[in-house]
Motif scaffolding. Structure first.
Motif, PDB file in Angstrom:
ATOM      1  N   SER A  14     -17.639   2.297   2.067  1.00 41.61           N
ATOM      2  CA  SER A  14     -16.310   2.429   2.676  1.00 41.61           C
ATOM      3  C   SER A  14     -16.093   1.369   3.748  1.00 41.61           C
ATOM      4  O   SER A  14     -15.010   0.789   3.859  1.00 41.61           O
ATOM      5  N   LEU A  15     -17.123   1.108   4.545  1.00 41.83           N
ATOM      6  CA  LEU A  15     -17.029   0.073   5.572  1.00 41.83           C
ATOM      7  C   LEU A  15     -16.813  -1.300   4.935  1.00 41.83           C
ATOM      8  O   LEU A  15     -15.988  -2.083   5.408  1.00 41.83           O
ATOM      9  N   GLY A  16     -17.528  -1.568   3.855  1.00 35.32           N
ATOM     10  CA  GLY A  16     -17.341  -2.833   3.143  1.00 35.32           C
ATOM     11  C   GLY A  16     -15.921  -2.986   2.625  1.00 35.32           C
ATOM     12  O   GLY A  16     -15.335  -4.083   2.675  1.00 35.32           O
ATOM     13  N   MET A  17     -15.343  -1.893   2.161  1.00 37.80           N
ATOM     14  CA  MET A  17     -13.958  -1.957   1.671  1.00 37.80           C
ATOM     15  C   MET A  17     -12.975  -2.158   2.818  1.00 37.80           C
ATOM     16  O   MET A  17     -11.953  -2.824   2.653  1.00 37.80           O
ATOM     17  N   VAL A  18     -13.275  -1.593   3.971  1.00 36.57           N
ATOM     18  CA  VAL A  18     -12.402  -1.762   5.133  1.00 36.57           C
ATOM     19  C   VAL A  18     -12.420  -3.219   5.604  1.00 36.57           C
ATOM     20  O   VAL A  18     -11.403  -3.759   6.030  1.00 36.57           O
ATOM     21  N   LEU A  19     -13.577  -3.837   5.514  1.00 36.11           N
ATOM     22  CA  LEU A  19     -13.720  -5.208   5.999  1.00 36.11           C
ATOM     23  C   LEU A  19     -13.064  -6.242   5.079  1.00 36.11           C
ATOM     24  O   LEU A  19     -12.939  -7.399   5.464  1.00 36.11           O
ATOM     25  N   THR A  20     -12.667  -5.832   3.871  1.00 36.28           N
ATOM     26  CA  THR A  20     -11.911  -6.726   2.991  1.00 36.28           C
ATOM     27  C   THR A  20     -10.450  -6.324   3.090  1.00 36.28           C
ATOM     28  O   THR A  20     -10.050  -5.296   2.566  1.00 36.28           O
ATOM     29  N   PRO A  21      -9.661  -7.121   3.800  1.00 37.46           N
ATOM     30  CA  PRO A  21      -8.275  -6.717   4.058  1.00 37.46           C
ATOM     31  C   PRO A  21      -7.469  -6.586   2.769  1.00 37.46           C
ATOM     32  O   PRO A  21      -7.664  -7.316   1.825  1.00 37.46           O
ATOM     33  N   GLY A  22      -6.585  -5.628   2.792  1.00 36.68           N
ATOM     34  CA  GLY A  22      -5.708  -5.375   1.652  1.00 36.68           C
ATOM     35  C   GLY A  22      -4.311  -5.056   2.144  1.00 36.68           C
ATOM     36  O   GLY A  22      -3.958  -5.348   3.288  1.00 36.68           O
ATOM     37  N   PRO A  23      -3.493  -4.443   1.305  1.00 41.39           N
ATOM     38  CA  PRO A  23      -2.103  -4.148   1.667  1.00 41.39           C
ATOM     39  C   PRO A  23      -1.970  -3.281   2.915  1.00 41.39           C
ATOM     40  O   PRO A  23      -1.068  -3.507   3.719  1.00 41.39           O
ATOM     41  N   ASN A  24      -2.855  -2.295   3.067  1.00 38.67           N
ATOM     42  CA  ASN A  24      -2.764  -1.432   4.251  1.00 38.67           C
ATOM     43  C   ASN A  24      -2.943  -2.229   5.533  1.00 38.67           C
ATOM     44  O   ASN A  24      -2.182  -2.086   6.489  1.00 38.67           O
ATOM     45  N   ARG A 111      10.224   7.282  11.519  1.00 38.57           N
ATOM     46  CA  ARG A 111      10.196   7.968  10.214  1.00 38.57           C
ATOM     47  C   ARG A 111       9.981   6.968   9.078  1.00 38.57           C
ATOM     48  O   ARG A 111       9.202   7.202   8.172  1.00 38.57           O
ATOM     49  N   ARG A 112      10.699   5.863   9.131  1.00 37.47           N
ATOM     50  CA  ARG A 112      10.563   4.831   8.089  1.00 37.47           C
ATOM     51  C   ARG A 112       9.185   4.169   8.165  1.00 37.47           C
ATOM     52  O   ARG A 112       8.580   3.882   7.138  1.00 37.47           O
ATOM     53  N   LEU A 113       8.692   3.909   9.354  1.00 32.30           N
ATOM     54  CA  LEU A 113       7.359   3.312   9.509  1.00 32.30           C
ATOM     55  C   LEU A 113       6.298   4.211   8.888  1.00 32.30           C
ATOM     56  O   LEU A 113       5.407   3.739   8.176  1.00 32.30           O
ATOM     57  N   PHE A 114       6.391   5.511   9.153  1.00 38.16           N
ATOM     58  CA  PHE A 114       5.426   6.465   8.612  1.00 38.16           C
ATOM     59  C   PHE A 114       5.504   6.493   7.082  1.00 38.16           C
ATOM     60  O   PHE A 114       4.481   6.436   6.396  1.00 38.16           O
ATOM     61  N   ALA A 115       6.727   6.559   6.555  1.00 41.44           N
ATOM     62  CA  ALA A 115       6.913   6.604   5.097  1.00 41.44           C
ATOM     63  C   ALA A 115       6.409   5.322   4.437  1.00 41.44           C
ATOM     64  O   ALA A 115       5.787   5.375   3.371  1.00 41.44           O
ATOM     65  N   MET A 116       6.668   4.194   5.068  1.00 39.40           N
ATOM     66  CA  MET A 116       6.207   2.926   4.493  1.00 39.40           C
ATOM     67  C   MET A 116       4.682   2.843   4.524  1.00 39.40           C
ATOM     68  O   MET A 116       4.065   2.323   3.586  1.00 39.40           O
ATOM     69  N   GLY A 117       4.055   3.346   5.578  1.00 37.54           N
ATOM     70  CA  GLY A 117       2.601   3.381   5.632  1.00 37.54           C
ATOM     71  C   GLY A 117       2.030   4.262   4.532  1.00 37.54           C
ATOM     72  O   GLY A 117       1.051   3.908   3.868  1.00 37.54           O
ATOM     73  N   PHE A 118       2.659   5.405   4.324  1.00 37.52           N
ATOM     74  CA  PHE A 118       2.229   6.331   3.267  1.00 37.52           C
ATOM     75  C   PHE A 118       2.351   5.685   1.890  1.00 37.52           C
ATOM     76  O   PHE A 118       1.409   5.690   1.093  1.00 37.52           O
ATOM     77  N   LEU A 119       3.504   5.091   1.605  1.00 39.03           N
ATOM     78  CA  LEU A 119       3.719   4.462   0.300  1.00 39.03           C
ATOM     79  C   LEU A 119       2.834   3.232   0.099  1.00 39.03           C
ATOM     80  O   LEU A 119       2.361   2.986  -1.008  1.00 39.03           O
ATOM     81  N   THR A 120       2.624   2.466   1.162  1.00 40.91           N
ATOM     82  CA  THR A 120       1.738   1.314   1.051  1.00 40.91           C
ATOM     83  C   THR A 120       0.355   1.752   0.627  1.00 40.91           C
ATOM     84  O   THR A 120      -0.274   1.130  -0.230  1.00 40.91           O
ATOM     85  N   ASN A 121      -0.126   2.840   1.184  1.00 44.29           N
ATOM     86  CA  ASN A 121      -1.445   3.341   0.823  1.00 44.29           C
ATOM     87  C   ASN A 121      -1.456   3.913  -0.588  1.00 44.29           C
ATOM     88  O   ASN A 121      -2.396   3.689  -1.349  1.00 44.29           O
ATOM     89  N   LEU A 122      -0.419   4.655  -0.957  1.00 47.22           N
ATOM     90  CA  LEU A 122      -0.381   5.229  -2.305  1.00 47.22           C
ATOM     91  C   LEU A 122      -0.338   4.155  -3.381  1.00 47.22           C
ATOM     92  O   LEU A 122      -0.857   4.346  -4.473  1.00 47.22           O
ATOM     93  N   LEU A 123       0.268   3.025  -3.085  1.00 48.29           N
ATOM     94  CA  LEU A 123       0.375   1.943  -4.069  1.00 48.29           C
ATOM     95  C   LEU A 123      -0.765   0.936  -3.960  1.00 48.29           C
ATOM     96  O   LEU A 123      -0.764  -0.072  -4.656  1.00 48.29           O
ATOM     97  N   ASN A 124      -1.738   1.214  -3.104  1.00 47.34           N
ATOM     98  CA  ASN A 124      -2.874   0.315  -2.903  1.00 47.34           C
ATOM     99  C   ASN A 124      -3.895   0.525  -4.025  1.00 47.34           C
ATOM    100  O   ASN A 124      -4.548   1.568  -4.079  1.00 47.34           O
ATOM    101  N   PRO A 125      -4.066  -0.456  -4.896  1.00 52.49           N
ATOM    102  CA  PRO A 125      -4.992  -0.261  -6.021  1.00 52.49           C
ATOM    103  C   PRO A 125      -6.448  -0.103  -5.580  1.00 52.49           C
ATOM    104  O   PRO A 125      -7.221   0.582  -6.243  1.00 52.49           O
ATOM    105  N   LYS A 126      -6.814  -0.692  -4.463  1.00 54.18           N
ATOM    106  CA  LYS A 126      -8.200  -0.591  -3.987  1.00 54.18           C
ATOM    107  C   LYS A 126      -8.552   0.856  -3.655  1.00 54.18           C
ATOM    108  O   LYS A 126      -9.627   1.337  -4.010  1.00 54.18           O
ATOM    109  N   ILE A 127      -7.658   1.567  -3.028  1.00 54.74           N
ATOM    110  CA  ILE A 127      -7.914   2.959  -2.660  1.00 54.74           C
ATOM    111  C   ILE A 127      -7.912   3.846  -3.904  1.00 54.74           C
ATOM    112  O   ILE A 127      -8.756   4.739  -4.044  1.00 54.74           O
ATOM    113  N   ALA A 128      -6.991   3.578  -4.820  1.00 55.28           N
ATOM    114  CA  ALA A 128      -6.958   4.364  -6.061  1.00 55.28           C
ATOM    115  C   ALA A 128      -8.256   4.212  -6.832  1.00 55.28           C
ATOM    116  O   ALA A 128      -8.838   5.199  -7.290  1.00 55.28           O
ATOM    117  N   VAL A 129      -8.729   2.988  -6.951  1.00 52.49           N
ATOM    118  CA  VAL A 129      -9.986   2.748  -7.676  1.00 52.49           C
ATOM    119  C   VAL A 129     -11.144   3.439  -6.970  1.00 52.49           C
ATOM    120  O   VAL A 129     -12.014   4.030  -7.617  1.00 52.49           O
TER     121      VAL A 129
END
Length: 162
Positions: A14-24, A111-129
């Motif tokens: 998990s730490l290794g994945m955090v250290l590789t920046p992605g959409p989040n 509200r929009r910032l929170f929603a965009m953070g949520f959607l950014t994470n949901l659409l992040n392929p690294k987290i899904a994988v």
């Protein structure tokens, strides 16, 4: 409860994945720079909720059901490929701009910032994988307690590390 060795190995991955920046990370940094620390923290709340959503889906087996539907996996792969092609086209087309080019962003409501953070994470392929393929490798149905509890502990470890 997962074995200590599994917990540590999962935390290191998990730490290794955090250290590789992605959409989040890109989203959080851009909002923090443009709108300040408070906006970054609100956005982080949305990202964390996305992690919790994925964790619960994986823990409850919903993602396993989705992966058994033949077209769901192919649709995810094809959609991801088209998204990457779209980003490449935006960067390479005549007069195009890189998605990482500096530009002014509009001031968004919490509200929009929170929603965009949520959607950014949901659409992040690294987290899904990670939740679809990596998490199950650390689950042991025999002798380490319930699979649900192991999934929740490993998911919480990933969220804390992130």
């Amino acid at each position: 409860m997962p074995a200590t060795s599994d917990l540590l190995a999962f935390a290191l991955i998990s730490l290794g994945m955090v250290l590789t920046p992605g959409p989040n990370m890109i989203y959080l940094v851009s909002r923090s720079i443009c709108q300040g620390r408070r906006a970054g923290l609100v956005s982080l709340g949305g990202v964390v909720l996305g992690f919790v959503f994925y964790m619960l889906c994986a823990a409850l087996g919903i993602t396993a059901l989705l992966m058994t539907v033949p077209f769901a996996y192919d649709a995810l792969r094809i959609g991801g490929a088209f998204y990457l092609l779209y980003l490449a086209w935006q960067a390479l087309k005549p007069g195009g701009r890189s998605p990482f080019a500096v530009r002014d962003l509009p001031q968004d409501t919490p509200r929009r910032l929170f929603a965009m953070g949520f959607l950014t994470n949901l659409l992040n392929p690294k987290i899904a994988v990670m939740y679809l393929s990596l998490l199950p490798q650390f689950l042991h149905p025999d002798g380490h307690g319930s699979v649900l509890m192991q999934s929740l502990v490993l998911g919480a470890t990933q969220i804390v590390v992130s």
